[in-house]
Enzyme design. Structure first.
Site, PDB file in Angstrom:
ATOM      1  N   HIS A  39       0.829  -1.209   0.000  1.00 49.89           N
ATOM      2  CA  HIS A  39       0.000   0.000   0.000  1.00 49.89           C
ATOM      3  C   HIS A  39       0.861   1.256   0.000  1.00 49.89           C
ATOM      4  O   HIS A  39       1.894   1.322   0.659  1.00 49.89           O
ATOM      5  CB  HIS A  39      -0.905   0.014   1.232  1.00 49.89           C
ATOM      6  CG  HIS A  39      -1.967  -1.037   1.189  1.00 49.89           C
ATOM      7  ND1 HIS A  39      -3.134  -0.866   0.487  1.00 49.89           N
ATOM      8  CD2 HIS A  39      -2.037  -2.270   1.749  1.00 49.89           C
ATOM      9  CE1 HIS A  39      -3.882  -1.956   0.618  1.00 49.89           C
ATOM     10  NE2 HIS A  39      -3.242  -2.828   1.379  1.00 49.89           N
ATOM     11  N   CYS A  85      -0.118 -33.305 -11.411  1.00 52.15           N
ATOM     12  CA  CYS A  85       1.211 -33.426 -10.816  1.00 52.15           C
ATOM     13  C   CYS A  85       1.215 -33.819  -9.350  1.00 52.15           C
ATOM     14  O   CYS A  85       2.230 -34.275  -8.842  1.00 52.15           O
ATOM     15  CB  CYS A  85       2.000 -32.129 -11.018  1.00 52.15           C
ATOM     16  SG  CYS A  85       1.269 -30.698 -10.208  1.00 52.15           S
TER      17      CYS A  85
END
Lengths: 411, 475
Positions: B49, B439
């Site tokens: 931010h 996977c």
């Protein structure tokens, strides 16, 4: 330069390679990402493969072996453990494996035969937690059939695709309890024979128009909440039901794996998610062909092989003398029929057009229009989205067409 | 006996550990879960931010602006992806415009650089996919994005490479004051340290109470998110915030450093600190507001959804204090990720005030090789690596293109990945379109082999999150 590179050593890739060899090509290379040829068939240890092709019921590995033998007999070259990273529009293939490293091959022609993958849970936005115990049906199949481990004991299956149905039976045979198969649609997306042999024979309830609305459990699934859905597929609050389970299997659709195809700049069909092709399974790039589940999801491997032969033979002809065209017709559908493959005809030759319908239709008539004129009609007692259909159009019927339209009418 | 025990291996604890690792100080980082970065750090908006949100003079404002200025260098040293993509706070009407003016003034007072309000015409060029109803926006050029767990893993790894210890699955149950410091218990197990940093996030109030400090509480505020495919991240350059209102900050849409598109978070106060369940209402809110902010939101390319819990302190500000050699870093909610590097430095200063001697280590190395360095290498460089280690030639995760070599590195390097989620957060394997469908069975095999576990002992995220329940024919 390699004359023909085939990406994928599953049933489509092997069949295309054999067909291309038999049509005269000798410089062929199959690239397969797994450690052996066979593709997804290796984990499909149930039978029912090959009824159309060989007139007998084979298991997945047996079916694959028939083609693997043909590859060996012809001495067709292949590299396993090899992942293709990129296909360029000018047919340069970039691939990697542990022994060669990253390498490039210029191909004269390419057959894309990468197969498909399962839709994952994320795409469904199911509310609740994300514990262990949520698998796609194919992943569970790999654990059980290839690794010898059970992903769970008490199972709910969401989606009634064929792999989900097969896994309902498989898990049951391995001693798990399959509590229910929930299907969002009012009909199953699987083959009728699988509903019979995998669910009904084992008294596993198929809950049509039902979905999973919440997943429970912090570390491992402890249960799911299911609900009936209304005609807009929205869950009905009052029908919510909690089912205790440790595993949720998902069989919610298959998606052709076309990242390489898109990377090569080839346009995809929005409905099939596969390439747009002509009767030879040639994509918009000359000399690049696609077949099998990467082109559109098939229910039976027999038709994968059939389609791959078309692509393999066409690739051979392309390599030898180029493909000639004598027309350019677009195939359209009316919405009740969702898609056709091929989507274009560029040469008037006998062509088997594959298609799927959008809903379950009983007592229906299929009409094929050629430039607005009725070419042929065929009545069907029952049509379902889960069963691929085909119609043969002859060279004479196709000749000179600009537009071919497939329509369906319920009688 | 450690010099410093840090409770909590989130981004705040990690930054404290890394700062302390510079000095000749024995540090132990304590974590209740099987991996670092599993609490609020795991699931948040991943934004650095600019610093215009927090009230002037607050700790949030102070650490936000300092942290934001430090972040790029920290990321560079740790080999963590950082992208200064900028932030826009969009306004739809006159009322929003007034709030944006206030934010602009507040940001200027906080010392945020480069803020201004842009009008529709400029915004159409700056961010063409903004919704047509957007009238104006506060532009914050210093806004950036980072991957919070990548940052935390790298910071912990770097601290460990410089000598810090990591103690996992150590859920603090009691703390005892000793003559020279503190004895920290997890049931029967105990760790002793002269000084303690409480960086326990959601549980920082619980830890404080263990030493008799009941001056604050922390409650969870849930934030749900939807993550979209990598093909979508390029549709926005900036992070798009809505103008904050009485109803809260609303739903933001942002690219991630990995190229995905992220929409969220919702904001619902909760009681249960473990409840990270998403909700149908949450999804509806995210989709509705995101579509008001940005044209043609690609929600049909959603790959996953998730929920994080913010650690909201009862004072409205960060709770940072030190007494008796015990440093409290409580209620570190947004902008906690941004503030973390600055809080790490400040916590070290507090320890020094408390009597910890800080002597710089001669062999301190601030640099950690990037986890993604193979991925971003040229083809020639990759082939050099593959020649030395064949496992880099084998792709395991086809969706994200992750090699076996990268997965093995994640399993072997500090802090070692012990479970499937650990591999995922370190390598992105299982994080793509198929979400591990292809996977994960193989990654389970690699984890079992490398850690000498049985195949069925491998978990998704520690405890009893088992992937398999036993061998076939035996269950």
């Amino acid at each position: 330069m390699t004359e023909l590179v085939i990406i994928g050593g599953g049933p489509a890739g092997m069949s295309a390679a054999v067909a291309a060899y038999d049509a005269g090509v000798r410089d062929i290379l199959i690239l397969e990402r797994d450690d052996s040829l066979g593709g997804i068939l290796q984990q499909c240890i149930h039978n029912g493969f090959g009824l159309h092709r060989f007139g007998e019921e084979l298991t997945g590995p047996e079916y694959a072996w028939r083609y693997e033998q043909q590859v060996h007999e012809r001495g067709i070259a292949y590299k396993t453990g090899t992942m293709v990273l990129e296909v360029s529009p000018d047919k340069v293939i970039t691939a990697t494996n542990p022994t060669d490293g990253i390498f490039q091959i210029q191909a004269k022609a390419i057959v894309l035969a990468m197969g498909c993958r399962e839709r994952a849970k994320g795409a469904l936005n199911i509310a609740g937690t994300r514990p262990a115990g949520i698998f796609s049906a194919g992943t569970a199949q790999k654990f059980v059939n290839m690794k010898g481990y059970m992903p769970g004991k008490n199972v709910v299956i969401l989606g009634s695709g064929d792999i989900g149905l097969i896994m309902a039976r498989r898990m049951t045979l391995e001693g798990a309890s399959v509590k229910a198969v929930c299907e969002l649609m009012p009909y199953s997306g699987g083959l009728a024979r699988n509903i019979e042999q995998c669910l009904n024979d084992f008294n596993i309830p198929l809950k049509l128009s039902h979905t999973v609305v919440e997943i429970h459990g912090k570390t491992r699934v402890t249960g799911v909440t299911i609900a009936k859905v209304d005609e807009n597929r929205k869950p009905i609050e009052s029908t919510k039901e909690y089912i205790e389970c440790d595993t949720l299997l998902l069989s919610v659709g298959l998606i052709p794996e076309n990242e390489l195809t898109e990377g090569a700049g080839i346009c995809l069909d929005r409905v099939t998610s596969g390439a747009l092709v002509d009767q030879d399974r040639q994509t918009q790039i000359d000399g690049v062909f696609a077949c099998g589940n990467v082109l559109h999801v098939h229910d039976l491997v027999d038709f994968v092989s059939e389609e791959a032969e078309i692509a393999g033979q066409a690739a051979a002809q392309y390599i030898a003398d180029g493909l000639d065209t004598d027309m350019d017709a677009v195939l359209h559908t009316d919405g009740k029929i969702r898609y056709t493959v091929p989507q274009r005809i560029t040469k008037a030759k006998d062509t088997n057009v594959y298609f799927r319908v959008a809903d379950v239709y009983k007592n229906a008539k299929i009409t094929v229009l050629k430039d607005g004129e009725v070419l042929l009609t065929k009545k069907k007692m029952r049509l379902a989205p889960g069963e691929m259909e085909s119609l043969k159009l002859t060279a004479a019927q196709l000749a000179g067409a600009k537009e071919i339209k497939f329509g369906l009418e319920v009688l | 006996m450690y010099d410093v025990a840090i409770i909590g291996a989130g981004v705040v604890g990690a930054m404290c550990a890394r700062t302390l690792a510079k000095y000749d100080v024995r540090v132990c980082l304590i974590e209740k879960e099987n991996d670092v970065a599993t609490g609020a750090t795991r699931a948040n908006s991943a934004i650095v931010h600019a610093g215009f949100d927090a009230k002037e003079g607050s700790l949030k404002a102070k650490f936000n602006v300092r942290g934001s200025e430090m972040m790029e260098q920290v990321c560079r040293e740790l080999g963590v992806k950082y992208k200064n993509n900028g932030s826009l706070v969009i306004g739809f009407n006159a009322e929003d415009r007034q709030t944006l003016e206030e934010l602009l003034a507040r940001g200027n007072a906080n010392g945020v650089k480069g803020l201004y309000i842009a009008e529709k015409e400029e915004l159409e060029k700056l961010e063409p996919n903004l919704s047509d109803t957007v009238e104006c926006a506060l532009v914050a050029p210093t806004g950036a994005i980072v991957c919070p767990y990548e940052l935390t893993i790298a910071a912990v790894g770097n601290a460990m490479d410089n000598g810090a210890d990591l103690e996992r699955n150590f859920e603090v149950s009691a703390i005892e004051k000793t003559e020279n410091g503190y004895r920290i218990f997890a049931g029967e197990k105990a760790i002793e340290a002269r000084f303690v940093i409480n960086a326990a996030g959601l549980y920082s109030d619980k830890i404080a109470k263990m030493i008799g400090d009941d001056s604050f509480d922390v409650h969870p505020r849930k934030g749900e998110y939807i993550l979209m495919d990598k093909a979508c991240g390029s549709m926005l350059k900036n992070t798009i915030f809505r103008t904050p209102s009485k109803m809260g900050k609303g739903i933001l849409v942002s690219p991630t450093v990995d190229g995905n598109l992220l929409a969220g978070p919702t904001s619902v106060d909760m009681e249960d600190k473990e409840n990270t369940a998403t909700s149908a209402e949450g999804f509806d809110k995210i989709i509705k507001e995101a579509c008001e902010n940005v044209k043609e939101m690609p929600f049909r390319r959603t790959i996953t959804s998730f929920c994080g819990l913010r650690a909201v302190g009862s004072t409205g500000d960060f709770i940072i204090k030190a007494e008796n050699g015990f440093v409290t870093l409580g209620g570190i909610e947004s902008p906690g990720l941004t503030s973390a590097p600055a809080i790490g430095v400040y916590a070290t200063e507090l320890l020094a005030e408390q009597g910890l001697e800080l002597k710089e280590k001669a062999d301190y190395n601030p640099i950690r090789e990037a986890m993604h360095h193979f991925r971003e290498a040229s083809m020639e460089e990759k082939n050099e690596i593959i020649k030395k280690d064949k496992s880099y030639g084998k792709i395991v995760c086809r969706c994200e293109g992750v090699t076996e070599g990268e997965i093995l590195a994640a399993i072997r390097q500090n802090p070692k990945a012990l479970d499937l989620d650990g591999v995922k957060r370190r390598t992105r394997a299982q994080m793509g379109r198929c979400q591990g469908g292809f996977c994960s069975p193989y990654i389970v095999e690699l984890l079992a082999r490398e850690h000498g576990m049985a195949y069925e002992q491998v978990t998704k995220s520690g405890r009893d999150s088992y992937i398999n329940v036993g061998k076939t024919k035996e269950v």
